[in-house]
Enzyme design. Structure first.
Site, PDB file in Angstrom:
ATOM      1  N   GLY A 217     -18.701 -23.768  18.816  1.00  0.00           N
ATOM      2  CA  GLY A 217     -19.862 -24.322  19.516  1.00  0.00           C
ATOM      3  C   GLY A 217     -19.642 -24.345  21.010  1.00  0.00           C
ATOM      4  O   GLY A 217     -18.707 -23.735  21.520  1.00  0.00           O
ATOM      5  N   ASN A 218     -20.528 -25.029  21.704  1.00  0.00           N
ATOM      6  CA  ASN A 218     -20.365 -25.151  23.156  1.00  0.00           C
ATOM      7  C   ASN A 218     -20.828 -26.538  23.596  1.00  0.00           C
ATOM      8  O   ASN A 218     -21.307 -27.326  22.793  1.00  0.00           O
ATOM      9  CB  ASN A 218     -21.124 -24.033  23.889  1.00  0.00           C
ATOM     10  CG  ASN A 218     -22.606 -24.072  23.580  1.00  0.00           C
ATOM     11  OD1 ASN A 218     -23.296 -25.013  23.960  1.00  0.00           O
ATOM     12  ND2 ASN A 218     -23.091 -23.066  22.865  1.00  0.00           N
ATOM     13  N   ARG A 219     -20.688 -26.825  24.872  1.00  0.00           N
ATOM     14  CA  ARG A 219     -20.885 -28.191  25.356  1.00  0.00           C
ATOM     15  C   ARG A 219     -22.308 -28.508  25.797  1.00  0.00           C
ATOM     16  O   ARG A 219     -22.565 -29.565  26.347  1.00  0.00           O
ATOM     17  CB  ARG A 219     -19.930 -28.450  26.540  1.00  0.00           C
ATOM     18  CG  ARG A 219     -18.468 -28.454  26.118  1.00  0.00           C
ATOM     19  CD  ARG A 219     -17.570 -28.603  27.317  1.00  0.00           C
ATOM     20  NE  ARG A 219     -17.954 -29.744  28.136  1.00  0.00           N
ATOM     21  CZ  ARG A 219     -17.561 -29.932  29.385  1.00  0.00           C
ATOM     22  NH1 ARG A 219     -16.782 -29.040  29.963  1.00  0.00           N
ATOM     23  NH2 ARG A 219     -17.945 -30.987  30.062  1.00  0.00           N
ATOM     24  N   SER A 220     -23.241 -27.616  25.535  1.00  0.00           N
ATOM     25  CA  SER A 220     -24.608 -27.908  25.987  1.00  0.00           C
ATOM     26  C   SER A 220     -25.162 -29.148  25.274  1.00  0.00           C
ATOM     27  O   SER A 220     -25.072 -29.262  24.052  1.00  0.00           O
ATOM     28  CB  SER A 220     -25.504 -26.703  25.699  1.00  0.00           C
ATOM     29  OG  SER A 220     -26.835 -27.036  25.991  1.00  0.00           O
ATOM     30  N   ALA A 285     -27.884 -22.668  25.303  1.00  0.00           N
ATOM     31  CA  ALA A 285     -26.598 -21.967  25.416  1.00  0.00           C
ATOM     32  C   ALA A 285     -26.372 -21.268  24.080  1.00  0.00           C
ATOM     33  O   ALA A 285     -26.038 -21.914  23.077  1.00  0.00           O
ATOM     34  CB  ALA A 285     -25.488 -22.971  25.706  1.00  0.00           C
TER      35      ALA A 285
END
Ligand code: CTP
Length: 409
Positions: A217-220, A285
């Site tokens: 995943g990502n931090r958005s 993102a």
């Protein structure tokens, strides 16, 4: 050090009007957010509101006296002074009765007097049963108030007082707070200028599963995409928000939300929404890669040598949307850049705008606590004709207002 009354005048002065509906209890959370972020707040309830929440609660939370009666402390002329001295009046919840009184200039208590003397921006946040909201009398009153420049929020949809659901719920206090902050910074930020405009926006970060419990995943947080959706909806647009994983941001009032998980799901949902959209915004993102294999069972620690994770490329959704663009459709991309030895943030942004082929690109500097998971944002808005507009530091709602101003100009 605690603040003193000497520094109080420099704080933005907000009147929080509270109408007599069950949602009056949610005004306490809004009050808390306003005071904790440095606003001086005077609560002005109606008699009906005080049947739901006692004056003591509002007094304790605001540190100010609370009354519904214009004859209390009459030597201070509160029925005129409160409105005249305010930087913002927010009424949450605004009942059908209160909206009707405001539309017709009635002044039979302190709050309605205050509404007649306020020169500052006014934000009315309706909450009532669906039938009352949809009644032609209420709709007419709302239209009249909006014509006069009063900001009347769209109510949210969902559970109402009883077991029923529908449109008329008070929007999330966090959302009301965001608009209050926006109007204090930019009183003209919520014109009804996008009526009839169809908008598709993606937000949040996609998650690419590795096994039933793990993902890449990502931090958005999705905050910027949500702010764009909320501001567009309040400007009157018909908004579809394709939301991948986000922080807990509540349900944006007046917005159709489509929930997705992976990049491929987001791609399908955005293509569907873009078919009828006048403006498409890719604020999500999107994971550039996904694991080739999805394990059907949890990968166990006991498996001595775990297989390396092999990745494959996800489609570039923005580039696909540009390729499929309908005549006249406007497409906005986002770029989160850090700058490196090959160029600074802006140079990377310019190159990305060319590469992606969209009409506009919002460029944010990220890293060092900037942009991700924070409340504020800054950057540049690049147009495909070479115009470059710096976006000053401000809330994500402010950035959203700047983007909509430019894109709908
Ligand atoms: N985007 C997309 N599909 C992807 C990756 C990104 O639609 N698979 C969109 C984003 O929503 C954003 C824009 O493309 O609007 C730019 O995203 P960004 O991650 O900054 O760029 P990338 O294309 O991934 O390029 P790079 O990672 O090399 O900077």
């Amino acid at each position: 050090m605690s603040s003193t009354s000497a520094d109080a005048p420099s704080r933005p002065r907000v009147i929080l009007g509270v109408g007599g509906g069950i949602a009056a209890y949610k005004a306490c959370e809004l009050l808390r957010r306003l005071t904790e972020s440095g606003h001086s707040v005077r609560v002005v309830p109606t008699d009906g509101a005080l049947k739901f929440v006692g004056a003591a609660t509002f007094e304790a939370l605001s540190g100010e006296p609370v009354t519904a009666d214009p004859f209390d402390r009459v030597h201070e002329v509160p029925h005129v002074k409160l409105g005249q001295n305010a930087d913002l009046v927010v009424v949450a919840p605004a009942t059908a009765n209160l909206i009707a009184k405001a539309a017709h200039g009635l002044a039979d208590d302190l709050l309605t007097n205050t509404l007649l003397t306020a020169h500052c921006p006014v934000l009315l946040v309706p909450a009532m049963h669906t039938e009352m909201w949809e009644h032609p009398a209420t709709q007419h009153n709302v239209a009249l108030l909006r014509e006069r420049g009063v900001n009347v929020m769209e109510p949210a949809s969902g559970r109402l007082t009883g077991k029923d659901t529908g449109k008329g719920r008070l929007p999330d206090p966090a959302e009301i707070f965001e608009f209050a902050r926006l109007l204090l910074a930019r009183p003209d930020a919520l014109p009804r200028s996008m009526a009839g405009v169809r908008v598709a926006i993606s937000a949040g970060g996609t998650r690419e599963p590795l096994d039933p419990v793990r993902f890449l995943g990502n931090r958005s947080s999705g905050k910027q995409g949500y702010a764009l959706a909320r501001v567009a909806a309040q400007r009157g647009a018909d908004v579809t928000l394709v939301a991948a994983h986000t922080a807990d941001l509540g349900e944006p009032a007046g917005v159709t939300v489509v929930r997705v998980g992976t990049a491929l799901e987001l791609r399908d949902a955005m293509h569907a929404a873009a078919e009828t959209a006048d403006i498409v915004v890719m604020a999500a993102a999107v994971a550039d890669f996904r694991p080739v294999a999805l394990a059907t069972h949890k990968i166990k620690k006991s498996s001595a040598d775990p297989d390396p994770v092999v990745l494959t490329k996800n489609p570039d959704v923005l580039a696909e949307l540009v390729a499929a663009r309908r005549e006249g459709q406007v497409i906005v991309g986002f770029a989160a850049e850090t700058g490196d030895e090959t160029g600074d943030v802006l140079e990377h942004g310019r190159a990305k705008l060319k590469r992606k082929g969209c009409d506009w690109l919002v460029v944010n500097a990220v890293g060092d606590g900037k942009a991700f998971e924070v409340e504020d944002n800054a950057g540049w808005l690049l147009a495909d004709d070479g115009r470059e507009t710096p976006i000053p530091h401000g809330s994500k709602a402010q950035l959203a207002a700047t983007v909509w101003d430019a894109v709908t100009a």
